[in-house]
Design a protein around this motif. Structure first.
Motif, PDB file in Angstrom:
ATOM      1  N   ASN A 112       0.827  -1.216   0.000  1.00 22.35           N
ATOM      2  CA  ASN A 112       0.000   0.000   0.000  1.00 22.35           C
ATOM      3  C   ASN A 112       0.856   1.258   0.000  1.00 22.35           C
ATOM      4  OD1 ASN A 112      -2.336  -1.504  -0.002  1.00 22.35           O
ATOM      5  ND2 ASN A 112      -2.565  -1.465   2.227  1.00 22.35           N
ATOM      6  N   GLY A 113       1.916   1.253   0.807  1.00 20.83           N
ATOM      7  CA  GLY A 113       2.814   2.414   0.850  1.00 20.83           C
ATOM      8  C   GLY A 113       3.498   2.638  -0.489  1.00 20.83           C
ATOM      9  N   MET A 114       3.944   1.556  -1.119  1.00 22.70           N
ATOM     10  CA  MET A 114       4.586   1.664  -2.431  1.00 22.70           C
ATOM     11  C   MET A 114       3.598   2.192  -3.467  1.00 22.70           C
ATOM     12  SD  MET A 114       6.696  -1.918  -2.566  1.00 22.70           S
ATOM     13  CE  MET A 114       7.244  -1.708  -4.252  1.00 22.70           C
ATOM     14  N   ALA A 115       2.356   1.693  -3.409  1.00 34.07           N
ATOM     15  CA  ALA A 115       1.346   2.137  -4.370  1.00 34.07           C
ATOM     16  C   ALA A 115       1.127   3.644  -4.262  1.00 34.07           C
ATOM     17  CB  ALA A 115       0.037   1.381  -4.148  1.00 34.07           C
ATOM     18  N   ALA A 116       1.105   4.156  -3.030  1.00 35.72           N
ATOM     19  CA  ALA A 116       0.948   5.601  -2.826  1.00 35.72           C
ATOM     20  C   ALA A 116       2.149   6.356  -3.403  1.00 35.72           C
ATOM     21  CB  ALA A 116       0.781   5.903  -1.337  1.00 35.72           C
ATOM     22  N   GLU A 117       3.350   5.823  -3.198  1.00 38.23           N
ATOM     23  CA  GLU A 117       4.552   6.473  -3.744  1.00 38.23           C
ATOM     24  C   GLU A 117       4.542   6.450  -5.275  1.00 38.23           C
ATOM     25  OE1 GLU A 117       7.774   5.555  -0.184  1.00 38.23           O
ATOM     26  OE2 GLU A 117       7.356   3.991  -1.668  1.00 38.23           O
TER      27      GLU A 117
END
Length: 138
Positions: A112-117
């Motif tokens: 999820n964090g990577m997707a936001a980045e």
């Protein structure tokens, strides 16, 4: 650099050659290296993901880049399990991302964090490069 050889005789040719080699090595260390943002998982198997992120950073250095991996830095003093502090860490990461020449996405799983980045990088028009976990570009 000593002008004389080991027997004490002047040896200007050797001295000049060694001086030039030393100068080239110093230049190489100070050569321009673009900064890249390392995007890889943190949550889940944290120990494994941190080890992978370190490996990805090492790979970037070996390719001639300066890696920035916020998920290696910010969990040192921010609590990733606290939603407010996690959001703060993501905000800090976004600020650092704006200073990077490229965003390198590692691994086969997008957290999820990577997707936001990745969404932010696309929105800002940053160059994205994708790598498998075994460091092959796709």
């Amino acid at each position: 650099m000593d002008y004389r050889n080991f027997e004490g005789y002047p040896d200007p040719t050797c001295c000049e050659a060694l001086s030039l080699i030393e100068l080239e090595e110093k230049k190489a260390l100070r050569a321009f290296r673009p900064i890249i943002y390392v995007c890889s998982p943190y949550a889940g198997d944290i120990q494994r993901n941190v080890a992978n992120a370190r490996r990805y950073c090492r790979f970037a250095v070996e390719q001639g880049y300066i890696p920035i991996a916020p998920h290696l830095l910010f969990p040192q003093f921010l609590d990733d399990s606290d939603e407010r502090e996690r959001e703060l860490g993501l905000f800090f990461g976004n600020a650092l991302m704006s200073k990077c020449a490229e965003i390198w996405v590692f691994g086969d799983r997008i957290s999820n964090g990577m997707a936001a980045e990745i969404r932010r990088a696309r929105w800002k028009g940053y160059r994205l490069r994708y790598f498998t976990e075994d460091l092959k570009e796709v």
